[in-house]
Each structure stands twice: as C-alpha cells, then as structure tokens.
Design an enzyme around this catalytic site. Structure first.
Site, PDB file in Angstrom:
ATOM      1  N   GLN A 181       0.832  -1.206   0.000  1.00  0.00           N
ATOM      2  CA  GLN A 181       0.000   0.000   0.000  1.00  0.00           C
ATOM      3  C   GLN A 181       0.866   1.256   0.000  1.00  0.00           C
ATOM      4  OE1 GLN A 181      -2.845   0.409  -0.854  1.00  0.00           O
ATOM      5  NE2 GLN A 181      -3.981   1.973   0.240  1.00  0.00           N
ATOM      6  N   GLY A 225      -8.691   4.611   7.343  1.00  0.00           N
ATOM      7  CA  GLY A 225      -7.476   5.161   7.932  1.00  0.00           C
ATOM      8  C   GLY A 225      -6.747   6.033   6.934  1.00  0.00           C
ATOM      9  N   GLU A 226      -5.429   6.100   7.049  1.00  0.00           N
ATOM     10  CA  GLU A 226      -4.562   6.879   6.154  1.00  0.00           C
ATOM     11  C   GLU A 226      -4.707   8.393   6.337  1.00  0.00           C
ATOM     12  OE1 GLU A 226      -5.370   5.625   2.136  1.00  0.00           O
ATOM     13  OE2 GLU A 226      -5.042   3.502   2.590  1.00  0.00           O
ATOM     14  N   GLY A 227      -5.647   8.827   7.188  1.00  0.00           N
ATOM     15  CA  GLY A 227      -5.951  10.247   7.320  1.00  0.00           C
ATOM     16  C   GLY A 227      -7.149  10.669   6.496  1.00  0.00           C
TER      17      GLY A 227
END
Length: 345
Positions: free
Chosen positions: A82, A311-313
């Site tokens: 990812q 997630g990830e922001g």
C-alpha cells in the site's frame, strides 16, 4: 523520553473572539459547529483572524508482530504494497490530498521491508516490525523513545515549511489490535467492546482476535503506567504519531484526528500530556467497532459520520472543508455595525 512544553491556550482572547463571532450578521449561535471551530482555532492561534496554512497529511507506517497470531484478515505485506500505492498516487488518501490541497508525507516507522527511500519516503525506521506482545513488549524503552523523538522531528520539519494544520494517518496491518488494547487500558471499557473487524474479519475472526488480545492482556505484567502500556502494546507507527501530536501541540498547530487508530493515539498521548486535546479536532466517527465508544469516553465531537474505516488520514481530510468554512466565517462575514443591520438579538 523527550519532554514537551504543552500548555492550554491562553483564555485572555476568548471574550474578544466570542464577541466577534456573535456580532457577525447572523443570529447568535446559528452557525453552530462552525462557530465552535472558529473559537477553538482562534484560541490556539491567539488571534481574531485565524488562518490555515500549508495543510499536510503525514502517514506513519509500520508492521506489527501480533499479526503472527492471525488477528488480521490482511497479510503483513499489504503494508509495504500500500505504501507503493501511495507513491504512485493511487490510494484513497491520494485523491483526497489532491482535492483538498494537502501535501502528503509518508514515513517509515517500522515496515518489515526495504522501502525505496529515494522515491520520497521519509526513513525514520526504528526496527522492522514491532514484537509480538502476546509474548513480550512490542518495543523496548529505547525504541519507544526513538519513535517519540522521530515523530516530533517530522512535525518540526512540517512547521518549518509553513504548515499550521496537520492531519495524521497510518498504515500498518494489525494496528486496530494495538488500538483496542490502548482503548481498554485507558478507558476501562471492556475489551470485547473495543475489538472490531479491522480490515474485514468475519464474526469468527473477530472472536479469535478478541481471544488473542485477551490473552495478551492477561499475560501483561508491567507497572500499568500509561508510559508502559503505550510501549508494551503499541505499534511503532502509532507511537511515532504520538510524538507527532505532542510536538504539534507544543508548536500550537491544529491536529486533525482521523479514525479509530488515530483517536486511540491521541487518547494515549493525552495520558502523557492531557493538554494535547485542546489542539485536536476530531474529523469523523468511523465504522470500526469501538470508535464511537472511545470518542464518547473522551467527550469528543466528530465533525462527520460517513461510515469510513480506511485510515490513512482520509476521514480527517474529508472534514477539512468544514474547518475551512469556520475560518472563512470569522474572517469574511460582515458585522452588524458595518453592514448597517440592526442587531436583533
């Protein structure tokens, strides 16, 4: 461990901010959460004309030893794969950063893979993966301290580049497990209510995940301090995010809190420095089991509820236009006197 000078924003300016907001051409309180955000950001920045500058989203990435116990649907190689997707601009966080004008930074905190740093990944690797906390602490004292220091270092660089609003994201297969452990330890909510599907476990998978985490909790023999619980059950990327949050608060930056994992990171950070919460804006309530419970336990009001669990922001970035609207409100709306409108309340 690195220490931080984090203070509650000075309240002296509150009355002037409130007066300015209340004298804008609208009924008092009619812009609701936008008014609350403008007040909070004005207090953080100590100004009647707050601004948002050079927004950045930092993704901290690492692998987790607990994944060896089958607590995640995804294999750990998804973490580095990812990250490659981030580099090529094809992930969910990429289009949102492009849409909302965020610079994206990717930080290797502890990925169990040799990443191509020459392509722009920030190398802050402490070790390749945390240890399996079913049997031992996830990291040593020295490794925890390095995570805190390196997370702070990344934020100092963001600040030097002119950033005053920071979204924090993560990438790490297994990090919902660490989040559940911190959540139960710091809120005393029963573990079974803190454990969810993560990246897509079925009911049997969730039950297995709960059993593994309960065993890890039963085996824990540390001193029970916040510091030790963070070290024992944490992820390298999560502890690095704590360092980032604490440094951002010390620098009086706005911290946009993302989903279940980042909410538990700021919960953990607040066990060390409670004042950090004054600098936090909670972007959204995600779809992971337990997120609403931990938000409620903290008294947090998320801006959005879109059923996100990536997630990830991503959720934090989605909330950014609302925050921008709050800043535009306080800076661009006219007041009753200047607009020659009778103040009717």
């Amino acid at each position: 461990m690195k220490t931080f000078q984090i203070t509650r924003p000075d309240e002296t300016i509150r009355e002037a901010l409130t007066d300015k907001i209340n004298n804008l051409t609208k009924p008092k309180g009619s812009l609701g959460t936008l008014e609350e955000l403008a007040l909070q950001i004005g207090l953080i920045q100590q100004t009647l004309t707050p601004e948002l500058r050079h927004p950045q989203n930092i993704i901290f990435a690492a692998d987790h030893g607990i994944v060896d116990e089958g607590v995640s649907l995804s294999p750990k190689e998804i973490t580095w794969q990812q990250i490659s997707n981030f580099l090529h601009g094809g992930a969910g966080v990429n289009f949102l950063c492009r849409q909302h004008g965020f610079e994206l930074k990717i930080v290797d905190a502890g990925v169990d893979y040799d990443l191509p740093y020459e392509k722009g990944i920030i190398n802050m690797k402490v070790r390749k993966s945390s240890r399996n906390y079913l049997y031992e602490a996830a990291m040593t004292e020295e490794e925890m301290n390095l995570c805190i220091e390196r997370g702070a270092e990344v934020v100092r660089q963001c600040h030097a580049e002119g950033c005053n609003v920071l979204s924090l994201g993560e990438m790490g297969i297994g990090n919902t497990s660490s989040s559940s452990m911190w959540m139960t330890c710091f809120t005393h909510i029963p573990l079974e209510l803190c454990v969810g599907a993560g990246s897509g476990l079925d009911n049997a998978g969730v039950h297995h995940k709960y059993n593994v985490l309960q065993q890890a909790l039963d085996h824990y023999q540390g001193d029970g301090s916040a510091h030790d619980l963070i070290r024992y059950f944490g992820g390298l990327e999560m502890v690095m995010a704590i360092g980032a949050m604490l440094q951002a608060a010390e620098l009086k930056m706005i911290i946009l809190v993302d989903g279940f994992i980042m909410t538990n990171c700021i919960l953990a950070a607040s066990q060390l420095y409670p004042e950090v919460l004054h600098y936090a804006i909670f972007g959204h309530q995600g779809d992971e089991a337990g997120h609403k419970l931990v938000l409620d336990a903290m008294g947090a009001k998320p801006l959005l509820n879109l059923g996100l669990r990536l997630g990830e922001g991503t959720g934090a970035i989605c909330s950014y236009p609302i925050i921008d609207s709050a800043i535009r409100m306080i800076n661009e709306m006219d007041n009753f006197a200047h607009a020659a409108i009778t103040k009717y309340f």
